[in-house]
Design a protein around this motif. Structure first.
Motif, PDB file in Angstrom:
ATOM      1  N   LYS A 103      24.027 -45.051  78.603  1.00 53.37           N
ATOM      2  CA  LYS A 103      25.332 -45.687  78.758  1.00 53.37           C
ATOM      3  C   LYS A 103      26.215 -45.620  77.519  1.00 53.37           C
ATOM      4  O   LYS A 103      27.405 -45.806  77.598  1.00 53.37           O
ATOM      5  CB  LYS A 103      25.155 -47.156  79.136  1.00 53.37           C
ATOM      6  CG  LYS A 103      24.634 -47.356  80.529  1.00 53.37           C
ATOM      7  CD  LYS A 103      24.589 -48.838  80.867  1.00 53.37           C
ATOM      8  CE  LYS A 103      24.235 -49.039  82.293  1.00 53.37           C
ATOM      9  NZ  LYS A 103      25.362 -49.261  83.162  1.00 53.37           N
ATOM     10  N   GLY A 104      25.623 -45.362  76.380  1.00 51.35           N
ATOM     11  CA  GLY A 104      26.396 -45.371  75.145  1.00 51.35           C
ATOM     12  C   GLY A 104      27.141 -44.072  74.914  1.00 51.35           C
ATOM     13  O   GLY A 104      27.370 -43.285  75.832  1.00 51.35           O
ATOM     14  N   ASP A 105      27.474 -43.834  73.663  1.00 45.39           N
ATOM     15  CA  ASP A 105      28.150 -42.609  73.264  1.00 45.39           C
ATOM     16  C   ASP A 105      27.255 -41.418  73.595  1.00 45.39           C
ATOM     17  O   ASP A 105      26.089 -41.370  73.178  1.00 45.39           O
ATOM     18  CB  ASP A 105      28.432 -42.663  71.759  1.00 45.39           C
ATOM     19  CG  ASP A 105      29.041 -41.388  71.245  1.00 45.39           C
ATOM     20  OD1 ASP A 105      28.304 -40.565  70.663  1.00 45.39           O
ATOM     21  OD2 ASP A 105      30.260 -41.205  71.444  1.00 45.39           O
ATOM     22  N   GLU A 123      25.523 -39.628  70.591  1.00 43.48           N
ATOM     23  CA  GLU A 123      24.433 -40.412  70.000  1.00 43.48           C
ATOM     24  C   GLU A 123      23.236 -40.494  70.931  1.00 43.48           C
ATOM     25  O   GLU A 123      22.085 -40.339  70.506  1.00 43.48           O
ATOM     26  CB  GLU A 123      24.925 -41.814  69.653  1.00 43.48           C
ATOM     27  CG  GLU A 123      25.913 -41.855  68.508  1.00 43.48           C
ATOM     28  CD  GLU A 123      26.463 -43.249  68.263  1.00 43.48           C
ATOM     29  OE1 GLU A 123      25.898 -44.232  68.795  1.00 43.48           O
ATOM     30  OE2 GLU A 123      27.467 -43.354  67.541  1.00 43.48           O
ATOM     31  N   GLU A 124      23.487 -40.748  72.209  1.00 42.11           N
ATOM     32  CA  GLU A 124      22.402 -40.903  73.187  1.00 42.11           C
ATOM     33  C   GLU A 124      21.608 -39.609  73.354  1.00 42.11           C
ATOM     34  O   GLU A 124      20.381 -39.620  73.366  1.00 42.11           O
ATOM     35  CB  GLU A 124      22.964 -41.346  74.545  1.00 42.11           C
ATOM     36  CG  GLU A 124      23.548 -42.742  74.541  1.00 42.11           C
ATOM     37  CD  GLU A 124      22.496 -43.819  74.748  1.00 42.11           C
ATOM     38  OE1 GLU A 124      21.290 -43.511  74.786  1.00 42.11           O
ATOM     39  OE2 GLU A 124      22.890 -44.970  74.896  1.00 42.11           O
TER      40      GLU A 124
END
Length: 161
Positions: free
Chosen positions: A100-102, A105-106
């Protein structure tokens, strides 16, 4: 460190003019499935966008054969800000997780966590983001030439067997 592969494919079972339908019509489905099975045997996970996850979840859990069994059993990571759980993983009972994040980054963290190929099917917007941020270590494209249109085919079907 894993070596994710980005495999872009299309299998529109609802449209007989595209995807595996064309391959099957021309008698090459077994070769196609063998190639795809080899790729998925080397994979540790699938990475998908939300719409691709929904599309596969509606079609693949009921499929049979070695390729379908391998795809259905792989862990699936779905990039989405809106869903709570991957649909395809839920339908097949295998491991799945929503990222769900960037996305940069994920996926970077996922590449560090998994030891092996991470394959992306369909998910063109996700593929573009991964390419844009240099997160793709290997790009595998399969070209299956098909001539569409109303003009006569350059080769008759019996000429290329």
């Amino acid at each position: 460190m894993s070596s994710p592969a980005l495999a872009l494919t299309r299998d529109d079972g609802d449209d007989p003019g595209t995807g595996l339908s064309v391959i099957e019509t021309l008698g090459h489905r077994a070769a196609w499935a063998e190639m795809e099975l080899a790729e998925t045997r080397a994979a540790k996970a699938l990475l998908l966008g939300r719409r691709s996850d929904e599309w596969f979840a509606a079609r693949w859990p009921s499929r049979s054969g070695a390729w379908a069994k391998r795809l259905n059993g792989l862990p699936k990571y779905v990039v989405s800000a809106t869903v709570q759980k991957p649909e395809w993983s839920s339908a097949t009972g295998c491991v799945g997780k929503v990222l769900k994040g960037d996305v940069v980054e994920e996926v970077s963290a996922l590449k560090e966590e998994l030891d092996g190929d991470i394959v992306v099917y369909a998910s063109i917007r996700l593929a573009h983001a991964l390419l844009e941020h240099d997160l793709v270590d290997e790009l595998r494209l399969t070209v299956f030439p098909v001539v569409l249109g109303t003009r006569p085919a350059p080769l008759r079907r019996d000429e290329h067997r």
